[in-house]
Design an enzyme around this catalytic site. Sequence first.
Site, PDB file in Angstrom:
ATOM      1  CB  THR A  14      11.844 -14.611  21.667  1.00  0.00           C
ATOM      2  OG1 THR A  14      11.920 -15.864  20.951  1.00  0.00           O
ATOM      3  CG2 THR A  14      10.382 -14.344  21.993  1.00  0.00           C
ATOM      4  CB  ILE A  15      13.458 -14.713  16.163  1.00  0.00           C
ATOM      5  CG1 ILE A  15      13.995 -16.110  16.476  1.00  0.00           C
ATOM      6  CG2 ILE A  15      14.567 -13.670  16.176  1.00  0.00           C
ATOM      7  CD1 ILE A  15      14.927 -16.659  15.399  1.00  0.00           C
ATOM      8  CG  ASP A  16      11.666 -18.969  18.983  1.00  0.00           C
ATOM      9  OD1 ASP A  16      12.196 -18.954  17.852  1.00  0.00           O
ATOM     10  OD2 ASP A  16      12.192 -19.506  19.978  1.00  0.00           O
ATOM     11  NE  ARG A  66      17.935 -30.140  -6.718  1.00  0.00           N
ATOM     12  CZ  ARG A  66      19.090 -29.579  -7.085  1.00  0.00           C
ATOM     13  NH1 ARG A  66      19.348 -28.306  -6.749  1.00  0.00           N
ATOM     14  NH2 ARG A  66      19.969 -30.244  -7.779  1.00  0.00           N
ATOM     15  CG  MET A  83      16.019 -20.937  14.186  1.00  0.00           C
ATOM     16  SD  MET A  83      17.045 -19.633  14.924  1.00  0.00           S
ATOM     17  CE  MET A  83      18.644 -20.461  14.939  1.00  0.00           C
ATOM     18  CG  HIS A  90      22.614 -19.048  14.668  1.00  0.00           C
ATOM     19  ND1 HIS A  90      22.847 -20.397  14.591  1.00  0.00           N
ATOM     20  CD2 HIS A  90      22.389 -18.768  15.977  1.00  0.00           C
ATOM     21  CE1 HIS A  90      22.791 -20.921  15.807  1.00  0.00           C
ATOM     22  NE2 HIS A  90      22.508 -19.955  16.663  1.00  0.00           N
ATOM     23  CD  GLN A 144      15.365 -18.833  10.655  1.00  0.00           C
ATOM     24  OE1 GLN A 144      14.177 -19.038  10.776  1.00  0.00           O
ATOM     25  NE2 GLN A 144      16.267 -19.746  10.974  1.00  0.00           N
ATOM     26  NE  ARG A 145      19.095 -15.896  17.763  1.00  0.00           N
ATOM     27  CZ  ARG A 145      17.982 -16.557  18.147  1.00  0.00           C
ATOM     28  NH1 ARG A 145      17.657 -17.687  17.560  1.00  0.00           N
ATOM     29  NH2 ARG A 145      17.232 -16.095  19.106  1.00  0.00           N
TER      30      ARG A 145
END
Length: 342
Positions: A126-128, A163, A170, A272, A274-275
């Site tokens: 899991t990327i988390d 700015r 995620m 997405h 990132q995954r």
Amino acid sequence: MRVGVLTGGRDCPGLNAVVRAVVRKGVQEYGYEFVGFVDGWRGPLEGDTVPLDIPAVRGTLPQGGTILGTSRTHPLDEEDGVRRIRDNLDKLRVDALITIGGRDTLGTAARLADEHGLPCVAVPKTIDNDLSGTDRTLGFDTAVNVATGAIDRLHTTAESHKRVLVVEVMGGDAGWIAVHSGLAGGANVVLIPEQPFDIDQVCAWVTSRFRASYSPIVVVGDGARPRGGAPVLTHVPSAASGRVRLSGVGEWLAGQIEQRTGKEARTTVLGHLQRGGSPSPFDRWLATRFGLHAVDAVRDGDFGKMVALRGTDIVRVPIAEATARIKTVDPALYEEIGVFFG
């Protein structure tokens, strides 16, 4: 012995590298046969398979996604799900099952192993990075690299236009991607789900950054929430899955910053990106080692276990233990990086 392999839940970089390592070692050293189950738990539930041998995994080490497909099917939600899986494993002569997934996929594997005696071995992905029992999960390193690279690029446009740029990453209920990429990318504010944020404090940090003649980068995990408030969502639970899809806090935060400080603020939602794509060298290394040790666990008959990274060692832990709680960011670690805020 005939071994089944499945990849479940959301995709992440490195899944194919696990499958490759499992098949290569299992065939070459143990003489096992392999069968790939299609689309996560749907495969054993419906008996849907693809051939899985050395030619099938050749060249897949750097390939993103999963050659087996994936889904968020929950077989235990089916009235006869366990029976159907058991019948299909028997029909296909599958003696063991290697499950590659996150909390949901492995939670199902734990129950099937512990409550129903099915011979399951698990690999954490899991990327988390929110699975307890392992220092790192597969896919996390790649996601951090992608997010850090994006933050590096956004610094130049933030400075050019004077700015604020808000980067939403995620992570769900865990802020690991935000903390790692925010620190590595030189963000001026990092907001995570574990620590509800004070919007006035965030705006004070932003204003302080402008006083120093620099344009701030704010990194926010998609599960982060303002103090006393609920998560900001743009997607509500769907009738099909019943799952909340987190997204929207970045856009909300940019609006609040612009309104309160008078400074232009824009949002980049990495989503997405990132995954997807090719796994990092570390994730290829980790996936390969996980796969090699997973097939060893099958050989040893050590079912109901998950392979895990502890330091530089691959160990085995009970799947149920590894999925019992969410691994979240330690408050001390978050406090440690606070010196860079503002």
